[in-house]
Design a protein around this motif. Structure first.
Motif, PDB file in Angstrom:
ATOM      1  N   ALA A  86       1.605   2.981 -16.879  1.00 35.95           N
ATOM      2  CA  ALA A  86       2.428   1.791 -17.129  1.00 35.95           C
ATOM      3  C   ALA A  86       3.645   1.757 -16.202  1.00 35.95           C
ATOM      4  N   ALA A  87       4.287   2.918 -15.999  1.00 30.14           N
ATOM      5  CA  ALA A  87       5.447   2.984 -15.105  1.00 30.14           C
ATOM      6  C   ALA A  87       5.049   2.663 -13.667  1.00 30.14           C
ATOM      7  N   HIS A  88       3.878   3.148 -13.279  1.00 34.70           N
ATOM      8  CA  HIS A  88       3.351   2.868 -11.939  1.00 34.70           C
ATOM      9  C   HIS A  88       3.160   1.361 -11.753  1.00 34.70           C
ATOM     10  N   GLU A  89       2.504   0.710 -12.697  1.00 37.20           N
ATOM     11  CA  GLU A  89       2.246  -0.721 -12.590  1.00 37.20           C
ATOM     12  C   GLU A  89       3.522  -1.537 -12.626  1.00 37.20           C
ATOM     13  N   GLU A  90       4.465  -1.126 -13.446  1.00 36.41           N
ATOM     14  CA  GLU A  90       5.736  -1.851 -13.527  1.00 36.41           C
ATOM     15  C   GLU A  90       6.500  -1.772 -12.202  1.00 36.41           C
ATOM     16  N   ALA A  91       6.537  -0.584 -11.614  1.00 36.96           N
ATOM     17  CA  ALA A  91       7.226  -0.422 -10.339  1.00 36.96           C
ATOM     18  C   ALA A  91       6.525  -1.195  -9.232  1.00 36.96           C
ATOM     19  N   LEU A  92       5.205  -1.189  -9.242  1.00 36.21           N
ATOM     20  CA  LEU A  92       4.456  -1.919  -8.220  1.00 36.21           C
ATOM     21  C   LEU A  92       4.681  -3.425  -8.356  1.00 36.21           C
ATOM     22  N   ALA A  93       4.781  -3.918  -9.593  1.00 35.28           N
ATOM     23  CA  ALA A  93       5.071  -5.338  -9.802  1.00 35.28           C
ATOM     24  C   ALA A  93       6.461  -5.691  -9.277  1.00 35.28           C
ATOM     25  N   ALA A  94       7.424  -4.786  -9.454  1.00 33.04           N
ATOM     26  CA  ALA A  94       8.774  -5.026  -8.939  1.00 33.04           C
ATOM     27  C   ALA A  94       8.770  -5.082  -7.418  1.00 33.04           C
ATOM     28  N   VAL A  95       8.020  -4.169  -6.802  1.00 37.69           N
ATOM     29  CA  VAL A  95       7.897  -4.168  -5.338  1.00 37.69           C
ATOM     30  C   VAL A  95       7.273  -5.473  -4.868  1.00 37.69           C
ATOM     31  N   ALA A  99      13.858   0.152  -5.910  1.00 38.05           N
ATOM     32  CA  ALA A  99      12.845  -0.099  -6.933  1.00 38.05           C
ATOM     33  C   ALA A  99      11.863   1.061  -7.038  1.00 38.05           C
ATOM     34  N   LEU A 100      11.487   1.633  -5.910  1.00 42.44           N
ATOM     35  CA  LEU A 100      10.529   2.736  -5.924  1.00 42.44           C
ATOM     36  C   LEU A 100      11.156   4.023  -6.458  1.00 42.44           C
ATOM     37  N   ARG A 101      12.402   4.283  -6.140  1.00 43.08           N
ATOM     38  CA  ARG A 101      13.060   5.483  -6.675  1.00 43.08           C
ATOM     39  C   ARG A 101      13.229   5.371  -8.190  1.00 43.08           C
ATOM     40  N   ALA A 102      13.557   4.158  -8.646  1.00 43.61           N
ATOM     41  CA  ALA A 102      13.648   3.946 -10.097  1.00 43.61           C
ATOM     42  C   ALA A 102      12.281   4.165 -10.742  1.00 43.61           C
ATOM     43  N   GLY A 103      11.238   3.667 -10.092  1.00 47.53           N
ATOM     44  CA  GLY A 103       9.884   3.878 -10.606  1.00 47.53           C
ATOM     45  C   GLY A 103       9.503   5.343 -10.626  1.00 47.53           C
ATOM     46  N   ALA A 104       9.917   6.083  -9.590  1.00 45.42           N
ATOM     47  CA  ALA A 104       9.614   7.513  -9.539  1.00 45.42           C
ATOM     48  C   ALA A 104      10.266   8.250 -10.703  1.00 45.42           C
ATOM     49  N   LEU A 105      11.501   7.903 -11.034  1.00 46.17           N
ATOM     50  CA  LEU A 105      12.185   8.559 -12.148  1.00 46.17           C
ATOM     51  C   LEU A 105      11.489   8.255 -13.478  1.00 46.17           C
ATOM     52  N   ARG A 106      11.041   7.018 -13.650  1.00 45.53           N
ATOM     53  CA  ARG A 106      10.350   6.683 -14.892  1.00 45.53           C
ATOM     54  C   ARG A 106       9.009   7.405 -14.978  1.00 45.53           C
ATOM     55  N   ILE A 107       8.301   7.484 -13.874  1.00 49.77           N
ATOM     56  CA  ILE A 107       7.036   8.221 -13.850  1.00 49.77           C
ATOM     57  C   ILE A 107       7.260   9.677 -14.249  1.00 49.77           C
ATOM     58  N   ARG A 108       8.307  10.286 -13.705  1.00 52.31           N
ATOM     59  CA  ARG A 108       8.601  11.680 -14.030  1.00 52.31           C
ATOM     60  C   ARG A 108       8.942  11.836 -15.511  1.00 52.31           C
ATOM     61  N   GLU A 166       0.818  -1.198   0.000  1.00 55.09           N
ATOM     62  CA  GLU A 166       0.000   0.000   0.000  1.00 55.09           C
ATOM     63  C   GLU A 166       0.865   1.266   0.000  1.00 55.09           C
ATOM     64  N   LYS A 167       1.929   1.257   0.788  1.00 53.24           N
ATOM     65  CA  LYS A 167       2.825   2.419   0.804  1.00 53.24           C
ATOM     66  C   LYS A 167       3.478   2.629  -0.558  1.00 53.24           C
ATOM     67  N   ALA A 168       3.848   1.528  -1.222  1.00 49.97           N
ATOM     68  CA  ALA A 168       4.453   1.635  -2.548  1.00 49.97           C
ATOM     69  C   ALA A 168       3.470   2.282  -3.522  1.00 49.97           C
ATOM     70  N   ASN A 169       2.228   1.832  -3.494  1.00 45.19           N
ATOM     71  CA  ASN A 169       1.209   2.393  -4.370  1.00 45.19           C
ATOM     72  C   ASN A 169       0.973   3.872  -4.055  1.00 45.19           C
ATOM     73  N   TYR A 170       0.933   4.205  -2.770  1.00 39.89           N
ATOM     74  CA  TYR A 170       0.733   5.584  -2.321  1.00 39.89           C
ATOM     75  C   TYR A 170       1.888   6.465  -2.797  1.00 39.89           C
ATOM     76  N   PHE A 171       3.102   5.984  -2.617  1.00 41.66           N
ATOM     77  CA  PHE A 171       4.297   6.740  -3.012  1.00 41.66           C
ATOM     78  C   PHE A 171       4.319   6.994  -4.520  1.00 41.66           C
ATOM     79  N   LEU A 172       4.051   5.967  -5.306  1.00 41.29           N
ATOM     80  CA  LEU A 172       4.083   6.109  -6.757  1.00 41.29           C
ATOM     81  C   LEU A 172       3.007   7.088  -7.228  1.00 41.29           C
ATOM     82  N   GLY A 173       1.849   7.039  -6.606  1.00 38.93           N
ATOM     83  CA  GLY A 173       0.806   8.006  -6.930  1.00 38.93           C
ATOM     84  C   GLY A 173       1.227   9.426  -6.603  1.00 38.93           C
ATOM     85  N   ALA A 174       1.902   9.594  -5.459  1.00 39.40           N
ATOM     86  CA  ALA A 174       2.396  10.921  -5.077  1.00 39.40           C
ATOM     87  C   ALA A 174       3.443  11.422  -6.067  1.00 39.40           C
TER      88      ALA A 174
END
Length: 446
Positions: free
Chosen positions: A201-210, A175-184, A102-110
């Motif tokens: 797509a970047a959000h889902e990919e990062a969440l799958a990695a988490v 994994a989450l920082r990498a996802g954040a960079l891709r989202i940006r 849940e925190k990963a999903n929250y962070f990626l959304g932020a």
């Protein structure tokens, strides 16, 4: 300061017999031992006029899950009373697993919401600093229980990584920082439709990695389990298969949503009787958006009275505090004047609670459960009994003694039923929360 000035100060110190004694002692022995006030220790005992616990203390080991331990520990007594089980632990790993997702999903959304800000933005950097930490708040605990339920510890037991979270958290953060960079990067695409699709797509990919990393460390959470146990009289009970939500509905209080967080924030900018929330603080995102984390600010005497009321009703109380301040970890004692640092150094180190919060000297760092109180004849609290989650090797088999002087200075937050508050504070719960920035000390996670 130059060498000449330093030498002048050193020459002055050499003439000070008290300083020479302190120097000789501090270079040979831990200052925490040297500064212990033996009179305070001698005047502290662990007897309580109200005592609820009859179970063994749990152990979070090398993890930051104290808030989950405290939440579950505050609820297990009811299950033990209902079932007759002598000692029961609920699975901390179960909620820990879902909290991380849940925190990963929250962070990626932020990160998607903040993608138009520079990477150096203070809020962005604050979130990037700890994207997957272990800590949490009472509201976050309730949100997890409401969505996922609970299970006995045997249904999802501890793993090495659940008890030693450093490596897991490191890799989840990467994994989450990498996802954040891709989202940006995706959000910067000029075509808005393509940008939205890329961000999703970047959000889902990062969440799958988490999910992949997390499940490697903690295992696959069970969809259901066989609920069976032996009670304190030796009788075996096989109750049948339960889902985590069914188990929670059957055994947990049905009024958890009526519990509120009451804080003692002494800053002038945080008036008593007002509601507060912190930007980007939370874990679960519901159908209507992020589950809110709110606080009602009140004088410390309001907090104390609510805790006493709960304990006298047989209800342990979740609370958050600055556990490292004025403590003796071996004996399990807290007192506002337990260590005489000023006398030892000959230096004025006095800061009041507001000053400590404003300067970062003190904030909530740990959550535990109050399971008892010793009341004077006039009903005022003298000391409190605390179930810590650091195992049974220290204090009174893991149960600590908190003198009332420490409560006022270092307790920051409690979770109690709203009906335990004076009417003026209950009325304030319907107000609109003031929004504090993400880095505000009241957003510290236990």
């Amino acid at each position: 300061m130059n060498i000449t000035k330093t030498q002048q100060l050193a020459d002055g110190l050499a003439q000070d017999a008290a300083w020479r004694t302190a120097r000789n002692a501090a270079t040979a022995t831990d200052v925490e031992t040297l500064t212990l006030d033996r009179a305070v220790l001698a005047g502290t005992d662990s007897s309580m006029s109200v005592k609820l616990d009859s179970w063994a203390a749990a152990d979070q080991q090398r993890s930051g899950r104290c808030w989950l331990f405290a939440g579950l520990n505050s609820l297990r007594g009811d299950i033990m009373d209902t079932t007759g089980i002598k000692d029961l632990e609920l699975s901390q790993s179960w909620l820990h697993y879902w909290d991380k997702l849940e925190k990963a999903n929250y962070f990626l959304g932020a990160m998607a919401q903040l993608a138009d800000r520079p990477l150096s933005d203070r809020t962005v950097q604050h979130l990037l600093d700890t994207p997957a930490e272990d800590g949490g708040q009472w509201n976050m605990f309730v949100a997890l229980v409401r969505k996922y339920g609970v299970v006995p510890k045997y249904a999802m037991p501890e793993t090495w990584s659940s008890s030693h979270t450093k490596s897991m958290n490191r890799d989840l953060a990467t994994a989450l920082r990498a996802g954040a960079l891709r989202i940006r990067a995706e959000a910067s695409v000029k075509d808005s439709v393509s940008a939205a699709a890329g961000v999703a797509a970047a959000h889902e990919e990062a969440l799958a990695a988490v999910h992949r990393i997390l499940t490697a460390h903690l295992g696959v959470p069970p969809e259901e389990f066989l609920w069976q146990y032996r009670d304190k009289d030796g009788e075996f009970h096989r109750e049948g298969v339960r889902t985590p939500l069914q188990f929670a509905a059957e055994y947990l209080p049905d009024d958890l949503d009526d519990y509120v967080c009451v804080v003692n924030d002494p800053r002038e900018t945080s008036p008593y009787g007002e509601l507060f929330t912190v930007e980007y603080l939370g874990n679960v995102i519901g159908e209507d958006g992020p589950e809110p984390v709110t606080y009602l600010n009140a004088p410390v005497d309001v907090l104390k009275a609510a805790v006493v009321d709960a304990l006298q009703d047989g209800r342990p109380v979740w609370f958050g505090c600055d556990t490292a301040a004025q403590t003796d970890r071996t004996r399990g004692v807290w007192d506002a004047h337990l260590h005489d640092y000023e006398g030892f150094y000959g230096v004025d180190l006095d800061l009041d609670k507001e000053q400590r919060v404003l300067t970062g000297e003190s904030m909530m760092t740990h959550a535990m459960v109050i399971t008892g109180v010793d009341l004077a004849e006039d009903g005022t609290p003298r000391r409190w009994r605390v179930e810590n989650s650091w195992g049974d090797k220290a204090a009174e088999k893991g149960f600590w003694t908190m003198n009332d002087s420490w409560f006022g200075e270092y307790v920051f937050e409690i979770a109690v039923h709203r009906d335990r508050l004076p009417q003026q504070y209950r009325d304030a719960l319907s107000g609109t929360p003031h929004v504090l920035p993400a880095w505000d000390p009241m957003g510290a996670l236990a």
